[in-house]
Design an enzyme around this catalytic site. Structure first.
Site, PDB file in Angstrom:
ATOM      1  N   GLU A  36      -6.439  31.890   8.676  1.00 25.55           N
ATOM      2  CA  GLU A  36      -6.999  32.947   7.820  1.00 25.55           C
ATOM      3  C   GLU A  36      -7.979  32.375   6.797  1.00 25.55           C
ATOM      4  O   GLU A  36      -7.604  32.028   5.685  1.00 25.55           O
ATOM      5  CB  GLU A  36      -5.881  33.702   7.082  1.00 25.55           C
TER       6      GLU A  36
ATOM      7  N   LYS B  76      -7.260  35.604  11.385  1.00 29.33           N
ATOM      8  CA  LYS B  76      -7.193  36.739  10.469  1.00 29.33           C
ATOM      9  C   LYS B  76      -8.430  36.682   9.583  1.00 29.33           C
ATOM     10  O   LYS B  76      -8.570  35.774   8.760  1.00 29.33           O
ATOM     11  CB  LYS B  76      -5.910  36.688   9.640  1.00 29.33           C
TER      12      LYS B  76
END
Length: 291
Positions: free
Chosen positions: A171, A208
């Site tokens: 992420e 993400k």
């Protein structure tokens, strides 16, 4: 498991607020800040909130593809059953947030703090039955050196996680308020592609991302066979805006945290709470699946 994560319809619920974000989450949930007297009280409150969500009749594998958990939640029980096992019984796999927070901003980015006990954290997650991990770093400005450092650090950790048989969710959040957001995303994708080209096909990863300025911008990463899924963080947008933007990205599904919890309140009765959660889940699911 990889095939299910790749193909099953749904979104990933991010219930992983940790020490740094739990208090704000609880205040938004309707708990007086003065009542959150210490960490023990805070984590008890947050677990009660998560238990209310996870045990709800609308929180099922029909809409939920996976759940990201904070370690404190992973180690606790729900209705006498360990949280991970409880979710597994619902056919919902779990991911463990492994990062210990962010370093101070430098070169336009915030790297992950060092994780000196990484092996212990991963082994503990495996013991409880998680299938993967998640670690968040943040990019604030267009700085090629800083962005490269973010990508290098994330992939270095990812390789150690993969070696344990887990699937890392990488992420590298891009600040939605950055004036260079579009350029950041372009350079970020280039650097990620370089790393993916060096990986074996069975070294599986997920990403993400902040919802990109250009719709479907990250779709090309799915051409790499080892990319299981690309999910979106809400990144500060309210749920309506996040879902509106997500709908424009055909192969991206949600992994919302704050946007999922929006509207839930400790003072709601069971019917009010359940209806609010149902509407939230359905809206995010539709934005993820019904493009």
């Amino acid at each position: 498991m990889i095939e299910e994560l790749k193909t099953r319809k749904g979104f990933i619920a991010a219930l992983d607020q940790s020490g740094g974000s739990s208090k704000k989450t609880l205040v938004n949930y309707g708990i007086n800040e003065s009542d959150i007297k210490n960490d023990e009280v805070m984590f008890n409150y947050i677990h009660e909130m998560r238990t209310r969500i996870i045990t709800n009749e609308h929180f099922t594998d029909k809409h939920i593809l996976g759940v990201i958990l904070f370690r404190n939640t992973m180690e606790r029980d729900i209705q006498g059953i360990n949280t991970v096992k409880y979710l597994n019984n619902k056919n919902i796999p779990t991911f463990l947030k492994i990062d210990l927070g962010l370093d101070e901003e430098c070169d336009g980015v915030q790297l992950l703090k060092d994780i000196p006990n990484l092996d212990e954290i991963l082994d503990n997650g495996i013991k409880y039955g998680v299938v993967g991990t998640k670690m968040r770093s943040v990019i604030h400005e267009y700085n090629e050196y800083g962005i490269k450092r973010i990508v290098d650090q994330q992939f270095s950790l990812a390789k150690k996680i993969i070696a344990k048989g887990l699937v890392p969710i990488i992420e590298p959040e891009v600040d939605i308020n950055s004036k260079d957001k579009k350029n950041i995303e372009s350079f970020l994708k280039t650097e990620i592609s370089k790393q993916l080209s060096k990986m074996k096909k069975d070294e599986y990863v997920m990403f993400k991302f902040t919802i990109p300025d250009l719709p479907n911008f990250y779709d090309s990463l799915l051409h790499y066979k080892n990319v299981v899924r690309i999910v979106a963080l809400s990144g500060g947008y309210d749920r309506d805006k996040a879902c509106e933007l997500l709908k424009g990205n055909k192969k991206m599904i949600a992994s919302f945290s704050r946007a999922l919890l929006e509207g839930l309140n400790i003072n709601q009765n069971d019917e009010e709470f359940s209806n609010t959660l149902k509407n939230s889940i359905e809206q995010i699911y539709n934005a993820s699946v019904k493009k």
